[in-house]
Design a protein around this motif. Structure first.
Motif, PDB file in Angstrom:
ATOM      1  N   LYS A 282       0.722  -1.195  -0.145  1.00 21.55           N
ATOM      2  CA  LYS A 282       0.032  -0.012   0.017  1.00 21.55           C
ATOM      3  C   LYS A 282       0.754   1.390  -0.089  1.00 21.55           C
ATOM      4  CE  LYS A 282      -3.861  -2.255   2.732  1.00 21.55           C
ATOM      5  NZ  LYS A 282      -4.529  -1.999   3.917  1.00 21.55           N
ATOM      6  N   SER A 283       1.687   1.077   0.558  1.00 25.09           N
ATOM      7  CA  SER A 283       2.902   2.500   0.533  1.00 25.09           C
ATOM      8  C   SER A 283       4.043   2.528   0.116  1.00 25.09           C
ATOM      9  CB  SER A 283       3.222   2.511   2.494  1.00 25.09           C
ATOM     10  OG  SER A 283       3.912   1.529   2.911  1.00 25.09           O
ATOM     11  N   SER A 284       4.652   1.507  -0.814  1.00 26.81           N
ATOM     12  CA  SER A 284       5.840   1.850  -1.864  1.00 26.81           C
ATOM     13  C   SER A 284       5.254   1.500  -2.927  1.00 26.81           C
ATOM     14  CB  SER A 284       6.396   0.776  -0.713  1.00 26.81           C
ATOM     15  OG  SER A 284       7.324   0.802  -2.197  1.00 26.81           O
ATOM     16  N   PRO A 285       5.534   2.552  -3.601  1.00 23.34           N
ATOM     17  CA  PRO A 285       5.413   2.243  -5.268  1.00 23.34           C
ATOM     18  C   PRO A 285       5.923   1.546  -6.281  1.00 23.34           C
ATOM     19  CG  PRO A 285       5.676   4.730  -4.692  1.00 23.34           C
ATOM     20  CD  PRO A 285       5.920   3.572  -3.260  1.00 23.34           C
ATOM     21  N   GLU A 286       7.037   0.313  -5.470  1.00 21.88           N
ATOM     22  CA  GLU A 286       8.073  -0.177  -5.143  1.00 21.88           C
ATOM     23  C   GLU A 286       6.624  -1.504  -5.203  1.00 21.88           C
ATOM     24  OE1 GLU A 286      12.600  -2.287  -4.903  1.00 21.88           O
ATOM     25  OE2 GLU A 286      11.286  -0.783  -4.304  1.00 21.88           O
ATOM     26  N   MET A 287       6.805  -2.126  -4.368  1.00 25.67           N
ATOM     27  CA  MET A 287       6.385  -3.248  -4.229  1.00 25.67           C
ATOM     28  C   MET A 287       4.938  -3.509  -4.796  1.00 25.67           C
ATOM     29  SD  MET A 287       8.275  -5.374  -1.883  1.00 25.67           S
ATOM     30  CE  MET A 287       9.394  -5.083  -1.055  1.00 25.67           C
ATOM     31  N   LYS A 288       4.240  -2.693  -4.822  1.00 25.48           N
ATOM     32  CA  LYS A 288       3.017  -1.933  -5.503  1.00 25.48           C
ATOM     33  C   LYS A 288       2.948  -3.047  -6.777  1.00 25.48           C
ATOM     34  CE  LYS A 288      -1.200   0.706  -6.254  1.00 25.48           C
ATOM     35  NZ  LYS A 288      -1.969   1.928  -6.036  1.00 25.48           N
ATOM     36  N   ALA A 289       3.832  -1.683  -7.750  1.00 26.06           N
ATOM     37  CA  ALA A 289       4.173  -2.349  -9.338  1.00 26.06           C
ATOM     38  C   ALA A 289       4.541  -4.037  -9.312  1.00 26.06           C
ATOM     39  CB  ALA A 289       5.337  -1.051  -9.331  1.00 26.06           C
ATOM     40  N   TYR A 290       4.979  -4.359  -8.363  1.00 32.69           N
ATOM     41  CA  TYR A 290       6.274  -5.748  -8.631  1.00 32.69           C
ATOM     42  C   TYR A 290       4.985  -6.358  -8.347  1.00 32.69           C
ATOM     43  CZ  TYR A 290       8.393 -10.009  -6.878  1.00 32.69           C
ATOM     44  OH  TYR A 290       8.541 -11.700  -6.555  1.00 32.69           O
ATOM     45  N   TYR A 291       3.399  -6.291  -6.886  1.00 31.54           N
ATOM     46  CA  TYR A 291       2.784  -7.392  -6.336  1.00 31.54           C
ATOM     47  C   TYR A 291       1.880  -7.817  -7.958  1.00 31.54           C
ATOM     48  CZ  TYR A 291      -1.664  -8.687  -4.348  1.00 31.54           C
ATOM     49  OH  TYR A 291      -3.214  -8.594  -3.196  1.00 31.54           O
ATOM     50  N   GLU A 292       1.435  -6.246  -8.111  1.00 33.02           N
ATOM     51  CA  GLU A 292       0.440  -6.053  -9.100  1.00 33.02           C
ATOM     52  C   GLU A 292       1.560  -6.734 -10.618  1.00 33.02           C
ATOM     53  OE1 GLU A 292      -0.108  -1.614  -9.424  1.00 33.02           O
ATOM     54  OE2 GLU A 292      -1.948  -1.998  -8.354  1.00 33.02           O
ATOM     55  N   ARG A 293       2.318  -6.534 -10.738  1.00 31.82           N
ATOM     56  CA  ARG A 293       3.381  -7.394 -12.303  1.00 31.82           C
ATOM     57  C   ARG A 293       3.029  -8.915 -12.158  1.00 31.82           C
ATOM     58  NH1 ARG A 293       7.272  -4.583 -11.998  1.00 31.82           N
ATOM     59  NH2 ARG A 293       8.673  -6.276 -10.642  1.00 31.82           N
ATOM     60  N   ARG A 294       3.157  -9.227 -10.842  1.00 30.45           N
ATOM     61  CA  ARG A 294       3.030 -10.794 -10.760  1.00 30.45           C
ATOM     62  C   ARG A 294       1.385 -10.836 -11.017  1.00 30.45           C
ATOM     63  NH1 ARG A 294       6.658 -14.533  -8.498  1.00 30.45           N
ATOM     64  NH2 ARG A 294       5.333 -14.946  -7.313  1.00 30.45           N
ATOM     65  N   LEU A 295       0.506 -10.155 -10.536  1.00 27.54           N
ATOM     66  CA  LEU A 295      -0.634 -10.772 -10.409  1.00 27.54           C
ATOM     67  C   LEU A 295      -0.898 -11.136 -12.469  1.00 27.54           C
ATOM     68  CD1 LEU A 295      -2.767  -9.588  -7.423  1.00 27.54           C
ATOM     69  CD2 LEU A 295      -1.594 -11.367  -7.843  1.00 27.54           C
ATOM     70  N   GLU A 296      -0.462  -9.779 -12.969  1.00 27.24           N
ATOM     71  CA  GLU A 296      -0.621  -9.544 -14.477  1.00 27.24           C
ATOM     72  C   GLU A 296      -0.344 -11.133 -14.508  1.00 27.24           C
ATOM     73  OE1 GLU A 296       0.820  -6.425 -15.611  1.00 27.24           O
ATOM     74  OE2 GLU A 296      -0.863  -5.010 -14.327  1.00 27.24           O
ATOM     75  N   MET A 297       0.976 -11.849 -14.118  1.00 24.06           N
ATOM     76  CA  MET A 297       1.278 -13.055 -14.927  1.00 24.06           C
ATOM     77  C   MET A 297       0.853 -13.396 -14.280  1.00 24.06           C
ATOM     78  SD  MET A 297       5.507 -11.565 -14.032  1.00 24.06           S
ATOM     79  CE  MET A 297       5.886 -13.754 -14.560  1.00 24.06           C
ATOM     80  N   GLY A 298       0.031 -14.175 -13.867  1.00 26.30           N
ATOM     81  CA  GLY A 298      -1.134 -14.618 -13.060  1.00 26.30           C
ATOM     82  C   GLY A 298      -0.329 -15.808 -12.250  1.00 26.30           C
ATOM     83  N   LYS A 299       0.570 -15.116 -11.220  1.00 27.28           N
ATOM     84  CA  LYS A 299       0.885 -16.024 -10.235  1.00 27.28           C
ATOM     85  C   LYS A 299       0.230 -15.523  -8.654  1.00 27.28           C
ATOM     86  CE  LYS A 299       4.966 -16.428 -12.071  1.00 27.28           C
ATOM     87  NZ  LYS A 299       5.599 -17.673 -12.164  1.00 27.28           N
ATOM     88  N   SER A 300       0.230 -16.425  -8.044  1.00 26.93           N
ATOM     89  CA  SER A 300      -0.616 -16.453  -6.646  1.00 26.93           C
ATOM     90  C   SER A 300      -0.619 -15.454  -5.732  1.00 26.93           C
ATOM     91  CB  SER A 300      -1.106 -17.587  -6.071  1.00 26.93           C
ATOM     92  OG  SER A 300       0.559 -17.485  -5.309  1.00 26.93           O
ATOM     93  N   LYS A 301      -1.774 -14.837  -5.652  1.00 25.17           N
ATOM     94  CA  LYS A 301      -1.740 -13.380  -4.300  1.00 25.17           C
ATOM     95  C   LYS A 301      -0.985 -13.616  -3.472  1.00 25.17           C
ATOM     96  CE  LYS A 301      -4.873 -11.196  -1.560  1.00 25.17           C
ATOM     97  NZ  LYS A 301      -5.791 -10.304  -0.882  1.00 25.17           N
ATOM     98  N   MET A 302      -0.513 -15.093  -2.823  1.00 24.35           N
ATOM     99  CA  MET A 302       0.348 -16.031  -1.574  1.00 24.35           C
ATOM    100  C   MET A 302       1.425 -15.359  -1.355  1.00 24.35           C
ATOM    101  SD  MET A 302      -1.631 -14.940   1.571  1.00 24.35           S
ATOM    102  CE  MET A 302      -0.973 -15.591   2.128  1.00 24.35           C
ATOM    103  N   SER A 303       1.353 -16.178  -3.305  1.00 26.18           N
ATOM    104  CA  SER A 303       3.112 -16.799  -3.094  1.00 26.18           C
ATOM    105  C   SER A 303       3.857 -15.612  -3.090  1.00 26.18           C
ATOM    106  CB  SER A 303       3.178 -17.839  -4.343  1.00 26.18           C
ATOM    107  OG  SER A 303       2.566 -17.172  -5.359  1.00 26.18           O
ATOM    108  N   THR A 304       3.432 -14.548  -3.890  1.00 22.81           N
ATOM    109  CA  THR A 304       3.843 -12.805  -4.451  1.00 22.81           C
ATOM    110  C   THR A 304       3.742 -12.418  -2.973  1.00 22.81           C
ATOM    111  OG1 THR A 304       2.238 -13.008  -6.557  1.00 22.81           O
ATOM    112  CG2 THR A 304       3.402 -10.917  -5.125  1.00 22.81           C
ATOM    113  N   ILE A 305       2.818 -12.726  -1.821  1.00 28.54           N
ATOM    114  CA  ILE A 305       2.814 -11.753  -0.468  1.00 28.54           C
ATOM    115  C   ILE A 305       3.880 -12.542   0.308  1.00 28.54           C
ATOM    116  CG2 ILE A 305       1.798 -10.920   1.723  1.00 28.54           C
ATOM    117  CD1 ILE A 305      -0.942 -10.776   0.105  1.00 28.54           C
ATOM    118  N   ASN A 306       4.346 -13.526   0.364  1.00 25.02           N
ATOM    119  CA  ASN A 306       5.567 -14.495   0.945  1.00 25.02           C
ATOM    120  C   ASN A 306       6.702 -13.792  -0.005  1.00 25.02           C
ATOM    121  OD1 ASN A 306       5.923 -16.077   2.691  1.00 25.02           O
ATOM    122  ND2 ASN A 306       7.319 -17.429   1.692  1.00 25.02           N
TER     123      ASN A 306
END
Length: 334
Positions: A282-306
């Motif tokens: 929520k607070s880091s543009p870097e982490m937000k971009a990484y998180y959204e990019r992973r989800l767009e690639m079809g990666k799971s939400k929990m694995s990305t959070i981990n």
């Protein structure tokens, strides 16, 4: 105390409880129990030297960390310069496997076996200073009070949904919740005061909270449970201790399972790091971009959070090792 270059001939495994010390000499298998008090500790040391027939500099004492109950034993052995290794129960279980049931003599034997197998893995044993010891005790009490407050809040919320107005019932619980909140604030102020009084710990705190996503509660946890970043050789070992390090689940060509994380973990650390990962997204543009990019690639939400949890632990260890604040390189390209 460092014993990397010393020859460890035998190991004493100690299972510590509130009242007793159950000991096992690895090579001979001899076992005996002692009282967990100054007199009992003295007798245990004499028995270990006598029955193992090993010189002081070649004998390693190993025990699980049990907090309050093991503090006196650790201080006694360290004061007399005995070779000493204090490990988490999770570390032993991962190495030797989980055994059903609970038996102090069997536990002492398992600890001795683990100590002998890992005797050449020398580490620097550094006892936490008095500030860290007190911080850990205050943190433990805070955790209990937070849990109690959450329980009362949940109960009160449900009661207000289904019960008719009951002023006394609601008021008593609200009063307890307020009292617990005040006491939690008292503990947090005292912990902050302790950190401010120690220059090294104060600098660690400032470096850690400079990482987006890591707040003061998690920073205190990291400082205390790494003994000021001295008790884990790498961030990966600490991630494993918190149960967030992924492990492959494969065997030959027949098993191709997903990479998993261990269920053996310090659950408090795992929970705190999960909250940090959500805050970082929520607070880091870097982490937000990484998180959204992973989800767009079809990666799971929990694995990305981990993965983000692991990134935060890696950054925490890095800033402490360097002694300089974390720099968001993404900001230079925005």
């Amino acid at each position: 105390m460092q014993y990397k270059n010393m020859e460890i001939i035998d190991v004493i495994g100690i299972d510590v409880s509130k009242l007793t010390l159950d000991c096992c000499i690895h090579k001979s298998g001899l076992q005996r129990g002692f009282a967990n008090d100054p007199e009992g500790i003295g007798k245990m040391i004499k028995w270990s030297l006598s029955k193992s027939k090993v010189n002081k500099e070649n004998l390693l004492f190993i025990l699980e960390h049990t907090g309050l109950y093991s503090d006196r034993l650790v201080e006694s052995l360290d004061r007399e310069n005995y070779l000493l290794k204090v490990v988490s129960g999770l570390e032993i279980k991962r190495s030797l496997g989980i055994i059903r049931g609970k038996d102090d003599k069997a536990d002492a034997k398992r600890i001795a076996l683990y100590g002998y197998r890992t005797r050449e893995e020398g580490v620097l044993v550094k006892l936490p200073g008095s500030t860290l010891v007190r911080l850990k005790r205050l943190m433990s009490l805070r955790r209990k009070l937070v849990g109690q407050r959450a329980g009362h809040m949940a109960t009160l919320k449900e009661q207000k949904k289904v019960l008719e107005e009951d002023a006394l019932l609601f008021w008593v619980q609200e009063d307890i919740i307020n009292l617990l909140s005040w006491r939690i604030s008292d503990l947090e102020r005292e912990m902050d005061k302790l950190l401010q009084s120690d220059q090294e710990l104060k600098e660690m705190m400032e470096l850690l909270v400079g990482i987006k996503g890591i707040g003061r509660v998690t920073a205190r946890f990291l400082i205390v449970y790494t003994a000021g970043f001295t008790s884990f050789g790498s961030w990966r070992k600490f991630a494993s201790y918190c149960g967030i390090a992924p492990f492959p689940h494969t065997s030959g060509t027949s098993i191709k399972g997903r990479t998993k994380i261990s269920r053996l973990a310090n659950l408090e650390g795992k929970s705190l790091l999960h909250q940090c990962a959500i805050a970082a997204i929520k607070s880091s543009p870097e982490m937000k971009a990484y998180y959204e990019r992973r989800l767009e690639m079809g990666k799971s939400k929990m694995s990305t959070i981990n993965i983000i949890r692991n990134k935060l632990v890696a950054r925490a260890f890095a800033v402490i090792a360097r002694g300089t604040p974390y720099v968001n390189t993404m900001g230079y390209f925005s």
